[in-house]
Enzyme design. Sequence first.
Site, mmCIF file in Angstrom:
data_model
loop_
_atom_site.group_PDB
_atom_site.id
_atom_site.type_symbol
_atom_site.label_atom_id
_atom_site.label_comp_id
_atom_site.label_asym_id
_atom_site.label_seq_id
_atom_site.Cartn_x
_atom_site.Cartn_y
_atom_site.Cartn_z
ATOM 1 N N ASP A 1 -42.508 -16.226 -7.584
ATOM 2 C CA ASP A 1 -41.308 -15.915 -6.814
ATOM 3 C C ASP A 1 -41.735 -15.012 -5.641
ATOM 4 O O ASP A 1 -42.826 -14.416 -5.676
ATOM 5 C CB ASP A 1 -40.315 -15.187 -7.728
ATOM 6 C CG ASP A 1 -39.199 -14.552 -6.950
ATOM 7 O OD1 ASP A 1 -38.547 -15.251 -6.175
ATOM 8 O OD2 ASP A 1 -38.988 -13.323 -7.118
ATOM 9 N N ASP B 1 -39.300 -12.696 -3.225
ATOM 10 C CA ASP B 1 -38.597 -11.419 -3.048
ATOM 11 C C ASP B 1 -38.620 -10.604 -4.339
ATOM 12 O O ASP B 1 -38.140 -11.060 -5.376
ATOM 13 C CB ASP B 1 -37.149 -11.661 -2.616
ATOM 14 C CG ASP B 1 -37.086 -12.303 -1.237
ATOM 15 O OD1 ASP B 1 -37.560 -11.680 -0.287
ATOM 16 O OD2 ASP B 1 -36.579 -13.443 -1.129
ATOM 17 N N GLY C 1 -29.370 -16.100 -2.358
ATOM 18 C CA GLY C 1 -29.156 -16.700 -1.041
ATOM 19 C C GLY C 1 -28.434 -15.745 -0.117
ATOM 20 O O GLY C 1 -27.351 -15.239 -0.442
ATOM 21 N N GLY C 2 -29.037 -15.471 1.036
ATOM 22 C CA GLY C 2 -28.468 -14.507 1.969
ATOM 23 C C GLY C 2 -27.139 -14.959 2.546
ATOM 24 O O GLY C 2 -26.201 -14.157 2.684
ATOM 25 N N GLU D 1 -25.017 -17.143 1.169
ATOM 26 C CA GLU D 1 -24.063 -17.126 0.051
ATOM 27 C C GLU D 1 -23.594 -15.696 -0.228
ATOM 28 O O GLU D 1 -22.442 -15.444 -0.570
ATOM 29 C CB GLU D 1 -24.720 -17.721 -1.200
ATOM 30 C CG GLU D 1 -25.014 -19.214 -1.134
ATOM 31 C CD GLU D 1 -26.295 -19.591 -0.387
ATOM 32 O OE1 GLU D 1 -26.928 -18.706 0.235
ATOM 33 O OE2 GLU D 1 -26.666 -20.779 -0.419
ATOM 34 N N LYS E 1 -30.134 -12.117 10.783
ATOM 35 C CA LYS E 1 -30.754 -11.326 9.709
ATOM 36 C C LYS E 1 -32.200 -11.759 9.510
ATOM 37 O O LYS E 1 -33.113 -10.926 9.376
ATOM 38 C CB LYS E 1 -29.941 -11.483 8.418
ATOM 39 C CG LYS E 1 -30.392 -10.614 7.266
ATOM 40 C CD LYS E 1 -31.550 -11.156 6.474
ATOM 41 C CE LYS E 1 -31.183 -12.321 5.593
ATOM 42 N NZ LYS E 1 -32.356 -12.842 4.841
HETATM 43 C C1 XBP Z 1 -34.309 -14.602 -2.857
HETATM 44 C C2 XBP Z 1 -32.954 -14.409 -2.454
HETATM 45 C C3 XBP Z 1 -32.722 -14.446 -1.054
HETATM 46 C C4 XBP Z 1 -33.051 -13.228 -0.246
HETATM 47 C C5 XBP Z 1 -32.548 -13.450 1.148
HETATM 48 O O1 XBP Z 1 -34.375 -15.182 -4.114
HETATM 49 O O2 XBP Z 1 -32.024 -14.252 -3.237
HETATM 50 O O3 XBP Z 1 -31.383 -14.696 -0.896
HETATM 51 O O4 XBP Z 1 -32.401 -12.073 -0.744
HETATM 52 O O5 XBP Z 1 -33.077 -14.590 1.693
HETATM 53 P P1 XBP Z 1 -35.756 -15.547 -4.792
HETATM 54 P P2 XBP Z 1 -32.220 -15.600 2.570
HETATM 55 O O6 XBP Z 1 -36.896 -15.129 -3.937
HETATM 56 O O7 XBP Z 1 -35.678 -14.851 -6.106
HETATM 57 O O8 XBP Z 1 -35.721 -17.030 -4.953
HETATM 58 O O9 XBP Z 1 -31.344 -14.786 3.426
HETATM 59 O O10 XBP Z 1 -33.253 -16.369 3.338
HETATM 60 O O11 XBP Z 1 -31.442 -16.464 1.635
HETATM 61 MG MG MG Z 2 -37.087 -12.395 -6.763
#
Ligand code: XBP
Ligand code: MG
Length: 237
Positions: free
Chosen positions: A13, A15, A56-57, A59, A86
């Site tokens: 993963d 983030d 998802g940012g 969402e 963003k």
């Molecule tokens: C990552 C997320 C993302 C980031 C933001 O999930 O939940 O939404 O916070 O990124 P993971 P975006 O890495 O656990 O899959 O704004 O590009 O969605």
């Molecule tokens: Mg993560």
Amino acid sequence: MIDLARHRCVLFDVDGTIAETEGNAHLPAFNRALAEAGLPWRWSRDDYARLLKTAGGFERLLRFAQESGNDADALRETLQQVHKAKNRHFAAILEEGGLPAREGFAELVLELAAAGIAWGVVTTTSRSNWNALWTHTLSRHGLPEPVVIVCGEDVQAKKPDPEAYELALRRLEMPPQRCCAIEDSRNGLLAAKLAGLEVAIVKSEFFGDEKFDEARVVVDELTELQPSAPIRTVRSA
Ligand code: XBP
Ligand code: MG
């Protein structure tokens, strides 16, 4: 215990797992983009901890709009622009050089490579964010390139849906038994487990207190995961 050496590919993963991107980069980037768009919303760390339950940012922005009593549908286009902005701010923050990989990440990937084990990326963040992290943070470590990269745009349903992991397995042409996942959140854990993968959890800033009962192992740092040395299971309190 998890024995990474039993696997042909370790799927990471992004983030929270490879780097602490959420509090250090996504959150300030959201607040800059919201201010630029002339919206009165500003998110604190506590707000963001709650909002992170939504993967998802974009969402996340929609959910906040709904919860704060706005007509989310009417704001959809504006929020799409805020989300794009963003991600531009996210890349700029990384370019400024402020965000290292988590301790032990580069060493782990190099140890995997030395043991003949590939690595891949399965994230539901935007591809531009992965590219920024690779370019500005990870490329300096001399790592082999990941053999598969699945990002948010590649799937219809974000984590905890297993689609991202299932797609990675199809691209790798490997059964789930040959791969394992390293995740930091319950959404990520469920996505990987539903795809049939063994999962190691590395605790992160925002998700350390979540329920990780289905994980094979829970550790505080990536330094505790090595291909050569299976480790004892440490459960979160
Ligand atoms: C990552 C997320 C993302 C980031 C933001 O999930 O939940 O939404 O916070 O990124 P993971 P975006 O890495 O656990 O899959 O704004 O590009 O969605
Ligand atoms: Mg993560």
